[in-house]
Design a protein around this motif. Structure first.
Motif, PDB file in Angstrom:
ATOM      1  N   GLY B 200       0.813  -1.204   0.000  1.00  0.00           N
ATOM      2  CA  GLY B 200       0.000   0.000   0.000  1.00  0.00           C
ATOM      3  C   GLY B 200       0.847   1.255   0.000  1.00  0.00           C
ATOM      4  N   SER B 201       0.262   2.343  -0.463  1.00  0.00           N
ATOM      5  CA  SER B 201       1.041   3.563  -0.660  1.00  0.00           C
ATOM      6  C   SER B 201       1.498   4.162   0.668  1.00  0.00           C
ATOM      7  CB  SER B 201       0.220   4.570  -1.448  1.00  0.00           C
ATOM      8  OG  SER B 201      -1.043   4.738  -0.839  1.00  0.00           O
ATOM      9  N   LEU B 202       0.609   4.168   1.663  1.00  0.00           N
ATOM     10  CA  LEU B 202       0.998   4.758   2.946  1.00  0.00           C
ATOM     11  C   LEU B 202       2.080   3.911   3.611  1.00  0.00           C
ATOM     12  CD1 LEU B 202      -2.424   5.788   4.513  1.00  0.00           C
ATOM     13  CD2 LEU B 202      -0.970   7.048   2.932  1.00  0.00           C
ATOM     14  N   SER B 203       1.889   2.591   3.552  1.00  0.00           N
ATOM     15  CA  SER B 203       2.865   1.702   4.174  1.00  0.00           C
ATOM     16  C   SER B 203       4.235   1.903   3.569  1.00  0.00           C
ATOM     17  CB  SER B 203       2.422   0.254   3.993  1.00  0.00           C
ATOM     18  OG  SER B 203       1.220   0.038   4.665  1.00  0.00           O
ATOM     19  N   LYS B 204       4.231   2.072   2.255  1.00  0.00           N
ATOM     20  CA  LYS B 204       5.521   2.266   1.583  1.00  0.00           C
ATOM     21  C   LYS B 204       6.170   3.569   2.079  1.00  0.00           C
ATOM     22  CE  LYS B 204       8.217   1.908  -2.414  1.00  0.00           C
ATOM     23  NZ  LYS B 204       8.778   3.227  -2.439  1.00  0.00           N
ATOM     24  N   MET B 205       5.348   4.625   2.193  1.00  0.00           N
ATOM     25  CA  MET B 205       5.894   5.892   2.670  1.00  0.00           C
ATOM     26  C   MET B 205       6.431   5.737   4.085  1.00  0.00           C
ATOM     27  SD  MET B 205       3.487   8.963   1.580  1.00  0.00           S
ATOM     28  CE  MET B 205       2.226   8.845   0.486  1.00  0.00           C
ATOM     29  N   VAL B 206       5.668   5.043   4.926  1.00  0.00           N
ATOM     30  CA  VAL B 206       6.117   4.835   6.311  1.00  0.00           C
ATOM     31  C   VAL B 206       7.451   4.107   6.317  1.00  0.00           C
ATOM     32  CG1 VAL B 206       5.637   3.562   8.430  1.00  0.00           C
ATOM     33  CG2 VAL B 206       3.826   4.854   7.320  1.00  0.00           C
ATOM     34  N   VAL B 230       8.243  -7.801  10.019  1.00  0.00           N
ATOM     35  CA  VAL B 230       7.282  -6.707  10.101  1.00  0.00           C
ATOM     36  C   VAL B 230       6.477  -6.668   8.813  1.00  0.00           C
ATOM     37  CG1 VAL B 230       6.980  -4.226  10.307  1.00  0.00           C
ATOM     38  CG2 VAL B 230       8.819  -5.354  11.546  1.00  0.00           C
ATOM     39  N   ILE B 231       5.173  -6.633   8.957  1.00  0.00           N
ATOM     40  CA  ILE B 231       4.315  -6.482   7.782  1.00  0.00           C
ATOM     41  C   ILE B 231       3.495  -5.217   7.967  1.00  0.00           C
ATOM     42  CG2 ILE B 231       2.482  -7.499   6.406  1.00  0.00           C
ATOM     43  CD1 ILE B 231       3.308 -10.225   7.402  1.00  0.00           C
ATOM     44  N   LEU B 232       3.569  -4.315   6.996  1.00  0.00           N
ATOM     45  CA  LEU B 232       2.756  -3.098   7.039  1.00  0.00           C
ATOM     46  C   LEU B 232       1.674  -3.212   5.977  1.00  0.00           C
ATOM     47  CD1 LEU B 232       5.926  -1.030   7.078  1.00  0.00           C
ATOM     48  CD2 LEU B 232       4.150  -0.423   8.666  1.00  0.00           C
ATOM     49  N   ILE B 233       0.447  -2.941   6.369  1.00  0.00           N
ATOM     50  CA  ILE B 233      -0.648  -3.018   5.402  1.00  0.00           C
ATOM     51  C   ILE B 233      -1.486  -1.749   5.472  1.00  0.00           C
ATOM     52  CG2 ILE B 233      -2.674  -4.304   4.665  1.00  0.00           C
ATOM     53  CD1 ILE B 233      -1.570  -6.755   5.946  1.00  0.00           C
ATOM     54  N   ASP B 234      -1.796  -1.215   4.311  1.00  0.00           N
ATOM     55  CA  ASP B 234      -2.680  -0.055   4.233  1.00  0.00           C
ATOM     56  C   ASP B 234      -4.128  -0.461   4.424  1.00  0.00           C
ATOM     57  OD1 ASP B 234      -0.500   1.402   3.454  1.00  0.00           O
ATOM     58  OD2 ASP B 234      -1.689   2.588   2.044  1.00  0.00           O
ATOM     59  N   ARG B 235      -4.888   0.416   5.024  1.00  0.00           N
ATOM     60  CA  ARG B 235      -6.313   0.138   5.119  1.00  0.00           C
ATOM     61  C   ARG B 235      -6.942   0.045   3.735  1.00  0.00           C
ATOM     62  NH1 ARG B 235      -9.022  -2.609   8.391  1.00  0.00           N
ATOM     63  NH2 ARG B 235      -9.171  -3.621   6.391  1.00  0.00           N
ATOM     64  N   ASP B 236      -6.485   0.831   2.782  1.00  0.00           N
ATOM     65  CA  ASP B 236      -7.182   0.832   1.495  1.00  0.00           C
ATOM     66  C   ASP B 236      -6.810  -0.365   0.627  1.00  0.00           C
ATOM     67  OD1 ASP B 236      -4.805   1.558   0.326  1.00  0.00           O
ATOM     68  OD2 ASP B 236      -5.680   3.178  -0.880  1.00  0.00           O
ATOM     69  N   VAL B 237      -5.925  -1.222   1.104  1.00  0.00           N
ATOM     70  CA  VAL B 237      -5.703  -2.480   0.398  1.00  0.00           C
ATOM     71  C   VAL B 237      -6.946  -3.348   0.574  1.00  0.00           C
ATOM     72  CG1 VAL B 237      -4.363  -4.612   0.454  1.00  0.00           C
ATOM     73  CG2 VAL B 237      -3.210  -2.413   0.618  1.00  0.00           C
ATOM     74  N   ASP B 238      -7.549  -3.251   1.714  1.00  0.00           N
ATOM     75  CA  ASP B 238      -8.767  -4.005   1.976  1.00  0.00           C
ATOM     76  C   ASP B 238      -9.799  -3.096   2.629  1.00  0.00           C
ATOM     77  OD1 ASP B 238     -10.769  -5.689   2.690  1.00  0.00           O
ATOM     78  OD2 ASP B 238      -9.651  -6.685   4.300  1.00  0.00           O
ATOM     79  N   ASN B 526       0.165  -7.829  -6.295  1.00  0.00           N
ATOM     80  CA  ASN B 526       0.141  -6.874  -7.391  1.00  0.00           C
ATOM     81  C   ASN B 526      -1.258  -6.626  -7.932  1.00  0.00           C
ATOM     82  OD1 ASN B 526       2.802  -6.281  -7.191  1.00  0.00           O
ATOM     83  ND2 ASN B 526       3.461  -7.745  -8.750  1.00  0.00           N
ATOM     84  N   THR B 527      -2.192  -7.555  -7.660  1.00  0.00           N
ATOM     85  CA  THR B 527      -3.560  -7.295  -8.110  1.00  0.00           C
ATOM     86  C   THR B 527      -4.252  -6.292  -7.183  1.00  0.00           C
ATOM     87  OG1 THR B 527      -4.299  -9.190  -6.855  1.00  0.00           O
ATOM     88  CG2 THR B 527      -3.914  -9.539  -9.196  1.00  0.00           C
ATOM     89  N   LEU B 528      -3.663  -6.032  -6.029  1.00  0.00           N
ATOM     90  CA  LEU B 528      -4.290  -5.110  -5.080  1.00  0.00           C
ATOM     91  C   LEU B 528      -3.722  -3.709  -5.245  1.00  0.00           C
ATOM     92  CD1 LEU B 528      -4.244  -7.529  -2.075  1.00  0.00           C
ATOM     93  CD2 LEU B 528      -6.290  -6.506  -3.050  1.00  0.00           C
ATOM     94  N   PRO B 529      -4.467  -2.702  -4.810  1.00  0.00           N
ATOM     95  CA  PRO B 529      -3.995  -1.336  -5.025  1.00  0.00           C
ATOM     96  C   PRO B 529      -2.748  -1.009  -4.203  1.00  0.00           C
ATOM     97  CG  PRO B 529      -5.953  -1.330  -3.647  1.00  0.00           C
ATOM     98  CD  PRO B 529      -5.782  -2.726  -4.157  1.00  0.00           C
ATOM     99  N   GLY B 530      -1.967  -0.062  -4.703  1.00  0.00           N
ATOM    100  CA  GLY B 530      -0.812   0.442  -3.961  1.00  0.00           C
ATOM    101  C   GLY B 530       0.447  -0.356  -4.247  1.00  0.00           C
ATOM    102  N   PRO B 531       1.594   0.266  -3.995  1.00  0.00           N
ATOM    103  CA  PRO B 531       2.870  -0.401  -4.256  1.00  0.00           C
ATOM    104  C   PRO B 531       3.123  -1.543  -3.271  1.00  0.00           C
ATOM    105  CG  PRO B 531       3.224   1.688  -3.169  1.00  0.00           C
ATOM    106  CD  PRO B 531       1.774   1.620  -3.468  1.00  0.00           C
ATOM    107  N   THR B 532       3.943  -2.466  -3.705  1.00  0.00           N
ATOM    108  CA  THR B 532       4.272  -3.630  -2.884  1.00  0.00           C
ATOM    109  C   THR B 532       5.750  -3.594  -2.554  1.00  0.00           C
ATOM    110  OG1 THR B 532       2.646  -4.884  -4.138  1.00  0.00           O
ATOM    111  CG2 THR B 532       4.218  -6.147  -2.819  1.00  0.00           C
ATOM    112  N   VAL B 533       6.073  -3.753  -1.295  1.00  0.00           N
ATOM    113  CA  VAL B 533       7.487  -3.885  -0.926  1.00  0.00           C
ATOM    114  C   VAL B 533       7.666  -5.270  -0.344  1.00  0.00           C
ATOM    115  CG1 VAL B 533       9.399  -2.972   0.404  1.00  0.00           C
ATOM    116  CG2 VAL B 533       7.575  -1.451  -0.334  1.00  0.00           C
ATOM    117  N   LEU B 534       8.365  -6.108  -1.097  1.00  0.00           N
ATOM    118  CA  LEU B 534       8.533  -7.489  -0.681  1.00  0.00           C
ATOM    119  C   LEU B 534      10.018  -7.779  -0.789  1.00  0.00           C
ATOM    120  CD1 LEU B 534       6.322  -9.471   0.080  1.00  0.00           C
ATOM    121  CD2 LEU B 534       6.351 -10.301  -2.250  1.00  0.00           C
ATOM    122  N   PRO B 535      10.658  -8.179   0.279  1.00  0.00           N
ATOM    123  CA  PRO B 535      12.093  -8.445   0.142  1.00  0.00           C
ATOM    124  C   PRO B 535      12.292  -9.606  -0.813  1.00  0.00           C
ATOM    125  CG  PRO B 535      11.286  -9.158   2.286  1.00  0.00           C
ATOM    126  CD  PRO B 535      10.140  -8.512   1.602  1.00  0.00           C
TER     127      PRO B 535
END
Lengths: 858, 613
Positions: B200-206, B230-238, B526-535
């Motif tokens: 999600g976009s916010l998670s990525k910014m955080v 640590v997993i960060l998830i945006d509310r707007d992903v779901d 990737n089918t969900l909104p917002g960028p994905t950060v996956l190591p």
């Protein structure tokens, strides 16, 4: 061993010993202290001297322009500056070795040890108008007495704010006064003691008045009037010298008189200071021999004479007092316990025994063994001996020979200890070495161990860097394992500040800092800021590039002028710190014309978002123009609408705003917004028309006046129906194309609400309702009118539903009849079961049971 | 006055020592109070901070540090004899203006005091500018206080800030720095994280901000790690999940009674021993007495301190009443023992049981009262129609969905209507133009045209839109197995029990992160909104054997390290219940720490978007 006994120059006051040691021979030449005022920083700190204007000056010996000079405690000149302001009332040292000067006009001027101006602060207009008469300064604050006899305090130099104390109500200047620092009082706020002058017009006897921020209180001290006062270190005791020549020591609340000593001198001493916690020094200068009297707690005294006819200055310290004279810097103190324990003539304490044992051992005398046996009798005694020698070594300042012997004795004792703990030994050696190091003549910080403990290594290091002894400070920090970044930073700042106009030391600074390997803790921004303040913008810009933290870069960039603001914006955005971005935005808004401001922000979407968010809260006007500039008609119109509702405008203004929004919405492709706004305007007009035509018409329900304007369309229809304006409602419904279904639903609810059952029935008969008959039954049942409901239930087409409505109406007979009509078995059974569970009539229950059985359910 | 801390969670059984987190905030706060001299201090607290602050510092300790009175900041006047006033508030423009107002009055009336304005989580350029422009800056000292993550329970910490509205609607990302800072604090206290993932976009910014703070901080000696992945998830992903009506006990309480920072307002009669309601109204608030018609409310804290609540809070409500019955029987049986007690030792044993028994009885009575109210709600026809409509939407069955139209016609509450509309828009990836227009018209006509702005707000956040592109929800539903028709609510074997058949998407994503197959997870995300950060996995995957390789996240969890799940923008009680269930399923030694910006309900999310405010 030592040539003559350490205790040779001790003097005894009852059972205590005192000593006066020479710390330095002053390196200043031809100094005549009588012509100067002198204030010294505590803990062996530097001296500030300025000329006493009240004393006559021979024009040929001194420059006529007054100077302010700063010396080390050893009399080495650190710096001097020419005083160009109004009359200097007084000076003092702050906790971070800044010299604070109080000017007659109420200005506080701060200087570094190098006489560089580091700040000024004004006590305000009142003080400027009245003028400052006197001041008392301590490490973190001061109190001034103005010429109109009011008191003002500043309690924190770091964040100075003048606090006006309670008016003391004096009619004449106090004979003398003193201040209890906030840290010394119970209330934790500053307290001032004023010795009133009975010769003033007031006619009161001389007493002491306590003034705080909120109160003024006569302490009713009987032995006045007093002409000298001194507060003991720690603030628990106050020494007062009265006109009768008596020295009285009171507890700070003046409840207890602890001692009284007759000096037999009616003349007040020129100086009176505490020497440690329990002894007082009084000094009378005189043309032949000056007298320094030391008075102990039990009224014993020692008299020293100073015969070189020049003035001396007493500087109180936590454990004694420094005496600065033209020739010498001396230190008087009570002999520290362990030193006394080792060196007192005939002492047989464990440390003394150990010291003697070493002596015997070195002379290869068998007595050493005897003494050691004595000590080894108990481990505790040996341990006490070792720690005593260590402590004595620490407490014997600047005397390496004695220190060495004492340390040797300690280590000798440790050889006999079963579990010798070397850490105390190591740390004592370190401390002794450190104190010896800083007391060297070229540094001139002669402090005792007790002072060092109170002052702390951090402050000592700060003082060293302030004196530009960076390398020394760096090495000390290194050897103690302390942080060195502040030292490096200070060095770098000093370096750029003193750079020659045509040289650029930035490469050298960066190289040195990187070599020291602590770039993380170093604030390049602070170095850059220093360079900038020194007028070296070029160096500042270069150094700022090395700063990793945007929070540090941005404020400086902003202060460097408009040309640097775009860079500041970029850096702030990069940091992701909204507060920094706001800082830049607000500055840009002030510094640029509006058009340019908007252009700058527009180029940065993230900044734009923040600006919009800010405007939403604080500047709607700017936001409107922003949206216009940004070509975002929908947002702009939304904002106008939002504003129209939020401000709860008058009808006409609201409509005007909505029309404005409508015009903007119409420009966009999406026609829905425009249509909705158009309808809203239309509705408002209709409502205003209704409002004026119907007048104060009571609503059907509560008799209250309906506030038509602003109601939703649905509610408007609802109320119209209730007050019997069916025609108006119908017209409104047609105008706004309200769906038939919703209109019906509104109608039946409105009618049920006023219990107009006749109209409801007419409505049902009028034509087949598009929502069916169930809602009719619903509203009746909700109103508790089963009889009314019965009119509509038979017309519900679905049998199951009809059945359940009969149940709700508690008409079980009809329910059973309905059930009989249902063809699907399972549905019939479920309805029957429902009846069975609700019905109470026995006969009916049997009938249902039979039917259930017939339907194949048990 | 501040809610007593007697109810604050006792933090027994924490996998991560979040008690030290609380101590940290408490010490910082008391230091702040101590920084103001004197013994006559008054504290004026932002009402939105009161409860959270109360969970961190007890009133008693605040008093011990010289605070005489505690006010809720809100009244235009603040009259007190105290000599010092400490304001504690968020970076709030309106409240800052209130401070200005107070100071002006005091100065005018010649009763000036010493003021400290303490902004949470830190000093604010904007608010200080207000103090400056209004000419009171000289009177006030300014400080910052970082309340940080407030422990709500052993496995739940929350910042209690409204990120959802500010970030998604207003594009104001100022608060994200605070989120990143809280992450840095966790790392500072509980050791370095070994894997970071974000969606999600916010998670990525955080995450970006967080990584910046790490770089600049000096390398201090770090504690042994307690948190691994640590997993960060945006509310707007779901957004689907919060729009649905949840069915766990706690979630239903939040739905019907409203829950703020673990506290719920109950009628006094529902809480034994609360017949005389303590004056919950803060001093200094408006002097008008509360309207007598309203039944007195009692603020009650609900958390795992209450054993019974701990047992039932995450269960599907349908299975709660039987449990309460059983508990009642158990208590009665214990009480009966007293009649059988013969010997002195038996009586002693019984007496020892009485104290806990009394607590149990009180708790039982509260929960019985709550659950009987909930039963009434849940049996109502409207509730069931609504559930049915939701289930149809979620399952993608076209059948009956005229309940939405019913809502519009019958003018059901605006929030509930919007929530259902949003759900429909979400699972269908937008509404067909015909529906879109007619729903909007109906809504505006029933609820007022000003809600045109509300619709715009919903649209901006993504809760309301016209259909323009292909709908991905059916694919997700299938891939993530979101619908479980065989959900057993009483004895669940899957997280779908929290919605009686729907498994929350967000929790399914968390589950997916612990399953093997990195590629699959990436495609899914990737089918969900917002960028994905996956190591990236350490080596490129070549063989099937390597595909089974554990990710850093999984191996950390396998070592018994706690996994931190950070929901940026809010998390619902139902999701928390589902996550606790996942945790239990994974077995002993597997732990989650759930962090969030706020524990929310769908109603709260929608309400926060309503315009004009």
């Amino acid at each position: 061993m030592v040539g003559f006994p350490v205790s040779a120059d001790w003097s005894q006051l009852s059972d205590r010993f005192y000593r006066k040691m020479q710390l330095y021979e002053m390196s200043w030449q031809n100094m005549d202290l009588a012509k100067y005022h002198l204030v010294a920083a505590p803990f062996g700190g530097p001296l500030a001297l300025w000329r006493d204007e009240r004393k006559l000056v021979q024009a040929d010996t001194l420059s006529l322009r007054p100077t302010l000079a700063i010396y080390t405690s050893a009399g080495r000149l650190l710096s001097s500056t020419i005083w160009e302001r109004e009359r200097l009332v007084g000076c003092g040292w702050t906790d971070n070795d800044r010299l604070v000067c109080v000017v007659d006009d109420g200005t506080l001027v701060f200087y570094s040890l190098h006489a560089e101006l580091t700040g000024t602060f004004s006590l305000g207009r009142d003080v400027r108008d009245s003028g400052v008469r006197d001041c008392r300064i301590w490490g973190s604050g001061l109190v001034v007495l103005t010429d109109d006899l009011q008191l003002l305090a500043v309690t924190n130099f770091a964040e100075p704010r003048p606090i006006r104390l309670h008016p003391p109500g004096l009619t004449a200047p106090p004979k003398t006064w003193a201040v209890l620092e906030p840290s010394q009082t119970q209330s934790l706020s500053v307290e001032v003691l004023l010795a009133t002058d009975p010769s003033g017009t007031s006619g009161q006897p001389g007493t002491i008045v306590l003034v705080t921020e909120v109160t003024v209180q006569d302490q009713l001290v009987p032995h006045g009037p007093f002409s000298k006062m001194a507060v003991a270190p720690g603030g628990r005791l106050v020494a007062c010298f009265n006109d009768g020549g008596k020295l009285c020591v009171y507890s700070a609340d003046f409840v207890q008189l602890l001692s009284e000593f007759d000096t037999k001198s009616r003349l007040a001493p020129a100086q009176m200071e505490w020497c440690g916690a329990d002894t007082i020094l009084l000094y009378w200068p005189a043309a032949g021999t000056g007298v320094l009297l030391m008075v102990g707690p039990f009224n014993e005294w020692i008299k020293y004479t100073y015969d070189d006819s020049a003035l001396i200055y007493l500087v109180p310290e936590v454990d004694g007092a420094r005496i600065i004279s033209n020739r010498l810097c001396e230190f008087v103190q009570r002999v520290p316990d362990m030193v006394e324990s080792v060196f007192k003539t005939g002492s047989t304490t464990p440390p003394a025994t150990l010291y003697d044992a070493l002596d015997e051992f070195e002379r290869k005398s068998p007595k050493a063994d005897e003494l050691m046996r004595e000590l080894r009798a108990t481990p505790a005694m040996l341990a006490a001996a070792v720690s005593g020698c260590l402590q004595a070594a620490a407490d014997q300042p600047a005397d390496p020979a004695v220190q060495r012997t004492l340390l040797k004795a300690a280590s000798f004792g440790m050889l006999f200890q079963e579990f010798a703990e070397p850490s105390a030994f190591v740390s004592t050696c370190r401390t002794v070495r450190l104190l010896n190091d800083v007391s060297e003549f070229d540094v001139g910080i002669g402090m005792t161990h007790a002072q060092y403990q109170q002052c702390g290594v951090r402050r000592l290091l700060e003082r060293l860097v302030e004196m530009h002894e960076h390398l020394r400070a760096y090495r000390i920090a290194d050897s103690l394992g302390l942080r060195r970044d502040r030292i490096l930073l200070h060095w770098a700042c000093a370096k750029v500040r003193r750079a020659a106009p045509d040289s650029d030391p930035s490469d050298q600074v960066v190289a040195r800092l990187t070599a020291c390997g602590e770039p993380a803790g170093i604030s390049y921004a602070e170095i850059a800021a220093t360079a900038y303040r020194a007028g070296r913008k070029d160096i500042a810009t270069r150094l700022l590039e090395y700063e990793p933290r945007a929070a540090e870069q941005v404020p400086l960039l902003l202060s460097m002028g408009a040309a640097h603001e775009p860079v500041a914006l970029a850096k702030a955005l990069e940091s992701g710190d909204a507060d920094l971005v706001y800082l830049v935005i607000l500055q840009l808004q002030r510094s640029r014309p509006p058009a340019e401001f908007v252009r700058l922000i527009r180029s940065r979407p993230a900044a734009l978002d923040l600006l919009i968010s800010y405007c939403r809260q604080q500047d709607v006007k700017l936001l409107k123009s922003l949206y216009a500039d940004l070509d975002q008609p929908q947002e702009r119109a939304n904002l106008i609408v939002f504003d129209a509702y939020r401000q709860s405008l008058e009808l006409e203004a609201k409509i005007a705003a909505l029309e404005q929004a409508l015009a903007i919405y119409s420009e966009t492709k999406d026609s829905f917004d425009a249509k909705a706004t158009e309808e809203q305007i239309k509705l408002l007009l209709v409502q205003s028309e209704i409002d004026s035509s119907l007048g104060p018409n009571p609503s059907g329900q509560s008799g209250q006046r309906i506030n038509w304007i602003g109601l939703p369309l649905g509610d408007t229809l609802f109320h119209l129906i209730q007050i019997g304006q069916a025609k108006k409602a119908a017209k409104l419904k047609a105008d706004f194309k309200v769906p038939e279904t919703r209109f019906y639903w509104l109608k039946i609810n409105a009618l049920a609400g006023i219990r107009d059952w006749a109209s409801l029935e007419r409505l049902a008969k009028d034509k087949k309702p598009p929502i069916g008959f169930a809602p009719f039954a619903d509203v009746c049942l909700q109103a508790g009118e089963a009889r009314e409901a019965a009119k509509y239930i038979p017309r519900i087409s679905e049998l199951e539903e009809r059945g359940s409505y009969w149940i709700q109406a508690r008409n079980f007979v009809e329910a059973v009849e309905t059930a009989k009509l249902i063809k699907e078995l399972d549905k019939r059974v479920s309805l029957l079961s429902a009846i069975r569970s609700k019905a109470t009539d026995k006969e009916l229950q049997q009938q249902v049971d039979a039917l259930l059985q017939a339907s194949g359910a048990s | 006055v501040v809610v007593t801390m007697s109810g604050a969670t006792n933090l027994i059984d924490c996998s991560v020592d979040i008690g030290s987190l609380r101590e940290h905030s408490k010490d910082a706060f008391l230091r702040l109070v101590d920084s103001v001299p004197g013994q006559r201090k008054a504290l004026a607290v932002d009402p939105s901070l009161l409860t959270a602050l109360g969970l961190v510092v007890e009133v008693q300790s605040i008093r011990e540090h010289g605070v005489e009175k505690i006010f809720a900041l809100g009244a235009p006047r603040l009259d007190t004899d105290c000599t010092h006033i400490i304001y504690v508030l968020r970076q709030d423009v309106a409240l800052t203006r209130l401070i200005v107002e107070h100071i002006r009055q005091h100065v005018q009336e010649d009763r000036r005091k010493e003021y400290l304005a303490c902004f949470v989580p830190r000093r604010s350029v904007l608010c200080e500018r207000i103090l400056e422009e209004e000419g009171v800056y000289g009177y006030v000292s300014v400080a910052g206080f970082d309340l940080g993550l407030v422990p709500l329970d052993c496995d739940l910490v929350s910042l209690e800030i409204d990120v959802f509205r500010e970030c998604y609607l207003e594009g104001d990302y100022a608060q994200l720095e605070h989120v990143a800072h809280s992450l840095a604090t966790l790392q500072h206290m509980f050791g370095p994280f070994n894997s970071l993932q974000a969606k999600g976009s916010l998670s990525k910014m955080v995450l970006d901000l967080f990584q910046k703070t790490v770089d600049a901080a000096p390398a201090a000696d770090r504690p042994a790690p307690q948190i691994g992945g640590v997993i960060l998830i945006d509310r707007d992903v779901d957004l689907v999940t919060p729009m649905c009506t949840p069915l766990t006990y706690e979630a239903l309480i939040a739905e019907f009674f409203g829950m703020q920072t673990s506290h719920v307002q109950l009628d006094a009669e529902m809480v034994p021993g609360a017949s005389k309601p303590p004056s919950a109204a803060p001093e200094g608030a408006a002097p008008s007495p509360p309207p007598p018609a309203q039944p007195a409310k009692v603020k009650t804290i609900l958390n795992s301190n209450d054993d019974l609540y701990k047992d039932i809070c995450d269960r599907n409500f349908s299975s709660v009443p039987p449990l309460l019955n059983a508990k009642a029987h158990e208590i009665n049986a214990t009480l009966q023992e007293r009649h059988h007690a013969q010997s002195v030792s038996e009586i002693k044993q019984f007496v020892a049981k009485i104290k806990p028994l009394q607590t149990d009885r009180r708790s039982l009575e509260i929960h019985t009262n709550i659950s009987s109210k909930l039963t009434v709600f849940c049996k109502s026809e409207a509730f069931n129609q609504r559930l049915e409509a939701e289930q149809y939407l979620l399952a993608g069955t076209e059948a009956r969905n005229d309940y939405i139209e019913d809502c519009l016609i019958k003018k059901v509450s605006l929030v509930k209507t919007l929530r259902l509309l949003a759900l429909r828009s979400l699972v269908k990836n937008g509404l067909k133009p015909k529906f879109y227009q007619s729903f909007a018209r109906e809504l505006l006509q029933s609820h007022g045209y000003e809600h045109l702005l509300t619709l715009h707000a919903l649209e901006r956040v993504g809760l309301w839109k016209q259909k323009r592109s292909k709908n991905k929800y059916p694919l997700l539903r299938k891939q993530l197995n979101l619908i479980d028709p065989k959900s057993d609510d009483a004895n669940p074997s899957d997280i779908s029990f929290v919605f009686s058949g729907y498994a929350p998407l967000s929790v399914r994503l968390v589950q997916a992160a612990f399953q093997p197959g990195w590629r699959r997870l990436e495609e899914l995300l990737n089918t969900l909104p917002g960028p994905t950060v996956l190591p990236l996995p350490e080596r490129p995957q070549q063989s099937a054997a390597q595909q089974q390789q554990q990710s850093a996240l999984q191996s950390a969890a396998a070592q018994g390290l706690t996994t931190l799940l950070y929901f940026v923008g809010g998390v619902t009680s139902a999701e928390i219940a589902a996550l606790r269930f996942v945790c239990k399923q994974k077995g002993k030694g597997f732990h989650f720490l759930i962090a969030t910006t706020k524990v929310v309900t769908g109603d709260e999310l929608i309400t926060s978007l309503m315009q004009p405010e």
